[in-house]
Design an enzyme around this catalytic site. Structure first.
Site, PDB file in Angstrom:
ATOM      1  N   LYS A 168       0.832  -1.208   0.000  1.00 20.30           N
ATOM      2  CA  LYS A 168       0.000   0.000   0.000  1.00 20.30           C
ATOM      3  C   LYS A 168       0.869   1.261   0.000  1.00 20.30           C
ATOM      4  CE  LYS A 168      -3.898   1.952   2.678  1.00 20.30           C
ATOM      5  NZ  LYS A 168      -4.795   1.696   3.832  1.00 20.30           N
ATOM      6  N   SER A 218     -10.359  -0.298   6.539  1.00 19.97           N
ATOM      7  CA  SER A 218      -9.560  -0.039   5.336  1.00 19.97           C
ATOM      8  C   SER A 218      -8.967  -1.281   4.687  1.00 19.97           C
ATOM      9  CB  SER A 218      -8.443   0.954   5.654  1.00 19.97           C
ATOM     10  OG  SER A 218      -8.977   2.243   5.851  1.00 19.97           O
ATOM     11  N   SER A 240      -9.539   2.141   2.683  1.00 17.17           N
ATOM     12  CA  SER A 240      -8.551   2.885   1.927  1.00 17.17           C
ATOM     13  C   SER A 240      -7.441   2.022   1.301  1.00 17.17           C
ATOM     14  CB  SER A 240      -7.894   3.926   2.836  1.00 17.17           C
ATOM     15  OG  SER A 240      -7.120   3.299   3.863  1.00 17.17           O
TER      16      SER A 240
END
Length: 451
Positions: free
Chosen positions: A102, A201, A177
């Site tokens: 990420k 997330s 996210s």
């Protein structure tokens, strides 16, 4: 002379086509393997780290071309794979396995942007602890993936890298996210990814993209070396966690991460290794399940999915009992917003200062950053329409450290109350919706301001 040359040219061309076909067939075969299968073939020498990396690099770029999920390739990935192949010693639980990372997790020399222009040159000085442990276990980090702007959304768009779409239906969102991770793995472009999660997330993108995600207990894995969307916030604690196609892959990753290297590199992580005896136990479980919270938010499709899973677990010999978390309305609309918004929106104001706000975040910013006076006014106006959002908005801004401590006391009291209910029900696991809705249409994201 011309006729004698022709067969040579044709044969050379056919050999070339055949070689390309064989390479592509092998890459397709590699992509189809599960993580345990891939790991075993790498260790047995049936596959090289370079072969596997190049198969996933090609697939990742193909997926990215369709749904825009990768921010950058990791520059040293090929060097790392060649280094592993030449070492001769095939050690580490993740030897030769490509891993996507990420955007906000540190990789030396690469930027952590949070989708913000001001962080475009925010280069990490060293790898995060979790990446260092992955490397020690033989893994090959190979791409970084997209996030919503400031990581403050359950959709995914930012001015730097654009909008990420769902791999199964490009008209829908991949969630957030850890959006790029969910989308890339769901599209087959990565076999393993690392995201992080405060309020969904990892879990929401896993749910939207049809993969598996795991948010470990807070502080179970190191948080050293990732850029947090709300640093210093202690009311709702986030953590890194793995994302993959199936549960067996998540288990392998947690075994690889919960090792002495993790505990030595970050002494704040409790030195508790993976509990093999619990995972491998054949004892039937007592499983609590929730069809919907008292909030009554879940759509019929979501409750139906829980019911189908419940029936499958019962057929497998487990005991399923209905479980209702205590005061979930109080937790969702009093405790969580008061903890996450304890700074009065100052952190997000600082993050967004000088930035061009993404349209959905721009619509939410006034609610996240408004003064207590305007919170009360807007909360009063919204009370007839949505009493819950009205309550979430109307909390008083903190004036003293004492106010913060009292807010955390309320949080701790609720945690104890929840645990008491869990113990009274005597359950081992809780089955519940990952989020109340399925993946929503990208153009409908602005209507989800209350999510």
């Amino acid at each position: 002379m011309e006729d004698s040359r022709l067969p040579v040219v044709v044969c050379t061309t056919l050999v070339g086509v055949l070689t390309v076909y064989e390479v592509q067939a092998k890459r397709k075969e590699i992509i189809s393997l599960t993580l345990p299968q891939l790991s075993q073939q790498l260790k047995d020498g049936q596959l090289s780290a370079v072969q596997v990396l190049q198969a996933y690099q090609q697939k990742a770029m193909a997926v990215h071309d369709d749904i825009n999920c990768v921010t950058e390739p990791i520059p040293d990935a090929l060097f790392r794979a060649k280094e592993l192949d030449s070492a001769g010693q095939r050690s580490g639980l993740l030897y030769g396995v490509p891993v996507s990372i990420k955007d906000n997790i540190d990789i030396k020399g690469m930027a952590n942007t949070l989708g913000l222009v001001k962080y475009l040159e925010n280069y990490a000085e060293e790898d995060s602890v979790i990446v260092r442990v992955l490397r020690k276990q033989g893994a090959v980090p190979f791409v970084k993936t997209n996030v919503p702007q400031a990581m403050m959304d359950i959709s995914c768009s930012n001015p730097l890298f654009g909008t990420t779409l769902n791999p199964h239906d490009p008209t829908r969102s991949p969630g957030g996210s850890s959006s790029g991770e969910g989308a890339l793995i769901g599209g087959g472009g990565s076999i393993l990814g690392i995201g992080n999660d405060i309020a969904g997330s990892i879990r929401i993108p896993a749910h939207f993209c049809g993969i598996c995600g795991f948010k470990p207990t807070a502080n179970r894995l190191s948080k050293q070396g990732y850029l947090n969307c709300s640093p210093g916030q202690q009311g709702v604690i986030g953590t890194c966690g793995p994302m993959a196609r199936d549960v067996d892959s998540l288990v392998l990753v947690m075994k690889a991460l919960l090792v002495p290297d993790m505990f030595q590199l970050d002494p704040l992580v409790p030195p508790i290794p993976f509990r093999h005896e619990i995972y491998e136990s054949k004892k039937p479980l007592k499983i609590g399940y929730i069809l919907d919270w008292e909030l009554k938010l879940a759509t019929p499709a979501i409750t139906r999915a829980v019911e189908i899973t419940k029936e499958a677990l019962e057929k497998a010999g487990h005991e399923l009992v209905l479980f209702q978390p205590p005061k979930s309305d109080h937790a969702f609309y009093n405790i969580i917003p008061r903890c996450l918004g304890a700074d009065g929106g100052k952190t997000i104001r600082n993050r967004m200062s000088g930035e061009i706000a993404n349209p959905r975040l721009k619509a939410q910013l006034p609610y996240l950053t408004m003064s207590y006076f305007w919170r009360k006014v807007v909360g009063f106006l919204l009370r007839p329409i949505s009493p819950r959002i009205s309550r979430a908005l109307s909390h008083r801004l903190l004036r003293t450290i004492y106010d913060l401590w009292q807010r955390l006391v309320v949080r701790e009291d609720y945690v104890r109350e929840f645990l008491d209910a869990w113990e009274e029900a005597d359950i081992d696991v809780l089955l519940c919706p990952a989020t109340p809705i399925p993946a929503f249409k990208v153009e409908g994201a602005s209507a989800l301001s209350g999510m």
